[in-house]
Scaffold this active site. Sequence first.
Site, PDB file in Angstrom:
ATOM      1  N   TYR A  59      -9.138   5.137   7.591  1.00 23.58           N
ATOM      2  CA  TYR A  59      -9.267   5.521   9.007  1.00 23.58           C
ATOM      3  C   TYR A  59     -10.364   6.577   9.063  1.00 23.58           C
ATOM      4  O   TYR A  59     -10.223   7.646   8.459  1.00 23.58           O
ATOM      5  CB  TYR A  59      -7.959   6.108   9.523  1.00 23.58           C
ATOM      6  N   HIS A 111       0.854  -1.197   0.000  1.00 22.45           N
ATOM      7  CA  HIS A 111       0.000   0.000   0.000  1.00 22.45           C
ATOM      8  C   HIS A 111       0.884   1.239   0.000  1.00 22.45           C
ATOM      9  O   HIS A 111       1.686   1.434   0.914  1.00 22.45           O
ATOM     10  CB  HIS A 111      -0.917   0.016   1.226  1.00 22.45           C
ATOM     11  N   LYS A 165       1.312   0.236  15.079  1.00 25.74           N
ATOM     12  CA  LYS A 165       2.726   0.268  15.455  1.00 25.74           C
ATOM     13  C   LYS A 165       3.190  -0.920  16.320  1.00 25.74           C
ATOM     14  O   LYS A 165       4.391  -1.166  16.437  1.00 25.74           O
ATOM     15  CB  LYS A 165       3.022   1.561  16.238  1.00 25.74           C
ATOM     16  N   PRO A 214      -3.867   0.759  19.040  1.00 26.14           N
ATOM     17  CA  PRO A 214      -3.598   0.197  17.708  1.00 26.14           C
ATOM     18  C   PRO A 214      -3.696   1.186  16.544  1.00 26.14           C
ATOM     19  O   PRO A 214      -3.240   0.863  15.448  1.00 26.14           O
ATOM     20  CB  PRO A 214      -4.649  -0.905  17.565  1.00 26.14           C
ATOM     21  N   TYR A 243       3.688   7.075   9.838  1.00 29.67           N
ATOM     22  CA  TYR A 243       2.911   5.871   9.530  1.00 29.67           C
ATOM     23  C   TYR A 243       3.801   4.808   8.883  1.00 29.67           C
ATOM     24  O   TYR A 243       3.740   3.631   9.254  1.00 29.67           O
ATOM     25  CB  TYR A 243       1.731   6.209   8.616  1.00 29.67           C
TER      26      TYR A 243
END
Length: 392
Positions: A201, A72, A297, A293, A385
């Site tokens: 998200y 991704h 990570k 979460p 990220y």
Amino acid sequence: MRTRVAIIGAGPAGLLLAHLLHQFGIESVVVEQHTRDHVAGRVRAGVLETVTVDLLARIGLDERLRKEGLVHTGTNISCDDETFRIDFADLTGGASVVVYGQSEVMADLNAAADSRGLDIRYGCDDVALHELDSDHPKVTFTRLGETERIDCDFVAGCDGYHGVSRASIPSHALQTFEKVYPFGWLGVLADVPPAADELIYASHDRGFALASMRSLTRSRYYIQCSLADRLEDWSDARFWDELTLRLGVHAGARVIRGPSFEKSIAPLRSFVAEPMRWGRLFLAGDAAHIVPPTGAKGLNLAATDVIMLAEALAEVILEGRTSGVDHYSARALARVWKAERFSWWFTKLTHRFPETSGIDRRLQAAELDYIRSSRAAQTVLAENYVGLPLTP
Ligand code: FAD
Ligand code: DHB
């Protein structure tokens, strides 16, 4: 029996460490409380940073990941009905993440442990650590009705948040930092195609939602829920209705429903124990720190701890130099705290807190809108990220 390194816990941290030490030619014994099927079958993390993929390549375990993992190069953020994309590759000079479930990583680690003859002992009860502040630590446990003892040079505490390792450090030698969040995540696995090509998200007035996946035919979805909720409160129909609402009109319309085959509720916590060493005991992974979460990570931090710990142990065992083990805790914590910060920030940005008033929600929406319109803000998100570099 005797070995160089006794590793407590056969989760990702323990098995990755055993493989790395094996590659250095250092023998270890892994002591695990549960059965192999229990440990390997737990549905947990799903997103691997490049450092974790590189670690799997380094120990020769990236073949299936390269074939089946989904690369991704970005992720989607949604606020109520508006969605925008964070383009990792563009913002970070080509970085990406790989979607490959923790249970797949565990399957690969276990299969290779068998073929490489790693010594992993499952079903060990009453695990206890002794003489950690001497140069001859010991681990005892009972298995199949027999008491066993391992004499070793070092102990690696890879036994998760509830393990015995951190609890073996005297309280005066440990400082802990903790934040417990007033909600949980309800997670569902279903064999249906994902709603989008990349993760979403979602920060919605009704609470957070996350659309993730394990493959092009298996979806992993989460929604923020109350800690008082029980699984029986969430029929599949209620879950799909709530998820669809929170993902917003466009993504919500693309959710394909189907029977769930796994459903669980996880609490959210930020936690760090300092230092990550006491005498000859070294903590790695969830034994030393927990992140909420949001941002994926947890597993990646376990992997980077283990890289630093394996290199430090190899240096002292093979070359007699102690600088690596002496600096392990400070080096690992420098990276851990940045991931803690990011996970806390991303959680705060996207979840509804019980005490949230009108102004808090407007401030969240303003920050999300700022990220949507600012390349600088998107770069901060993307860099964190995809994973910060290993600290030198
Ligand atoms: P663990 O995976 O906890 O492994 C520790 C091992 O030690 C276990 O096998 C345990 O049985 C064993 N053990 C414990 N006590 C003892 C003892 N006394 N003696 C011997 N062995 C012992 N991370 C993400 O990035 N994304 C996610 O979506 C995500 N979801 C999660 C959901 C849940 C419910 C949980 C608990 C964690 C989740 N995580 C997630 C975090 C991620 O899975 C962990 O960070 C990762 O598993 C850490 O690996 P570890 O090896 O340090 O610890
Ligand atoms: C997954 C879990 C996460 O916590 C996250 O941030 C992204 C993906 C997952 O399980 O797929």
